[in-house]
Design a protein around this motif. Structure first.
Motif, PDB file in Angstrom:
ATOM      1  N   ASP A  88       1.044  -1.559   0.305  1.00  0.00           N
ATOM      2  CA  ASP A  88      -0.519   0.400   0.048  1.00  0.00           C
ATOM      3  C   ASP A  88       0.944   0.804   0.003  1.00  0.00           C
ATOM      4  N   ILE A  89       1.947   0.658  -1.087  1.00  0.00           N
ATOM      5  CA  ILE A  89       2.629   2.244  -0.896  1.00  0.00           C
ATOM      6  C   ILE A  89       2.643   2.895  -2.375  1.00  0.00           C
ATOM      7  N   GLY A  90       2.048   4.385  -2.213  1.00  0.00           N
ATOM      8  CA  GLY A  90       1.470   4.650  -3.544  1.00  0.00           C
ATOM      9  C   GLY A  90       3.225   6.046  -3.924  1.00  0.00           C
ATOM     10  N   GLU A  91       2.358   7.029  -5.121  1.00  0.00           N
ATOM     11  CA  GLU A  91       4.068   7.572  -5.555  1.00  0.00           C
ATOM     12  C   GLU A  91       3.721   8.467  -4.244  1.00  0.00           C
ATOM     13  N   ASP A  92       2.454   8.520  -4.058  1.00  0.00           N
ATOM     14  CA  ASP A  92       2.360   9.918  -2.936  1.00  0.00           C
ATOM     15  C   ASP A  92       3.491   9.586  -1.750  1.00  0.00           C
ATOM     16  N   ASP A  93       3.609   8.463  -1.579  1.00  0.00           N
ATOM     17  CA  ASP A  93       4.301   8.200  -0.036  1.00  0.00           C
ATOM     18  C   ASP A  93       5.288   8.021  -0.257  1.00  0.00           C
ATOM     19  N   LEU A  94       6.006   8.174  -1.406  1.00  0.00           N
ATOM     20  CA  LEU A  94       7.835   8.363  -1.517  1.00  0.00           C
ATOM     21  C   LEU A  94       8.546   9.756  -1.304  1.00  0.00           C
ATOM     22  N   ILE A  95       9.446   8.967  -0.307  1.00  0.00           N
ATOM     23  CA  ILE A  95      10.134  10.402  -0.641  1.00  0.00           C
ATOM     24  C   ILE A  95      11.225  11.111  -1.525  1.00  0.00           C
ATOM     25  N   GLU A  96      11.520  12.025  -1.878  1.00  0.00           N
ATOM     26  CA  GLU A  96      11.864  12.339  -3.006  1.00  0.00           C
ATOM     27  C   GLU A  96      13.921  11.194  -3.534  1.00  0.00           C
ATOM     28  N   GLY A  97      13.459  11.203  -4.968  1.00  0.00           N
ATOM     29  CA  GLY A  97      14.844   9.911  -5.211  1.00  0.00           C
ATOM     30  C   GLY A  97      14.196   9.387  -5.624  1.00  0.00           C
ATOM     31  N   ALA A  98      12.503   8.580  -5.637  1.00  0.00           N
ATOM     32  CA  ALA A  98      12.621   7.538  -5.768  1.00  0.00           C
ATOM     33  C   ALA A  98      11.260   7.758  -6.203  1.00  0.00           C
TER      34      ALA A  98
END
Length: 119
Positions: A88-98
């Motif tokens: 349940d990890i989406g684009e909005d959950d990502l750190i910079e560079g990921a």
């Protein structure tokens, strides 16, 4: 420059192994190698905002420092799409560079001659 791909399959489940992988990734990018950390399986959690802040293995710099230094030096994280979806990890959950990618992206890097390591 073909670079280096590091396949990291761990994060919160094995902070020691994750720390070693990020030290190697940091050394690679600092040596002017095109460096990509491909996060798969439990490794995908490392790309979620806030996760690195809670990880610190004795004898290593804090994970948040290892990750931020890696990204600041130009390193990138590619996150396995089905692995992220499962967790349940989406684009909005990502750190910079990921960024979330399919397996074809990893295959293309390797086919272009990137060396690879797995942790």
């Amino acid at each position: 420059m073909n670079g280096l791909v590091i396949n990291l399959t761990h994060s919160v489940d094995d902070v020691d192994r994750t720390s070693v992988a990020m030290v190697v990734a940091g050394a690679s990018v600092a040596s002017d190698q095109k460096t990509t950390v491909f996060l798969s399986s439990e490794g995908t959690r490392l790309a979620a905002k806030g996760v690195a802040e809670d990880l610190h293995e004795e004898g290593f710099a804090p994970m948040s420092e290892l990750v931020s230094n890696y990204v600041a030096a130009g390193g990138t994280f590619l996150v396995c799409s089905p692995c992220a979806k499962k967790r349940d990890i989406g684009e909005d959950d990502l750190i910079e560079g990921a960024s979330v990618v399919g397996g074809a992206t990893l295959v293309a890097l390797l086919a272009d001659g990137a060396a690879s390591l797995s942790f």
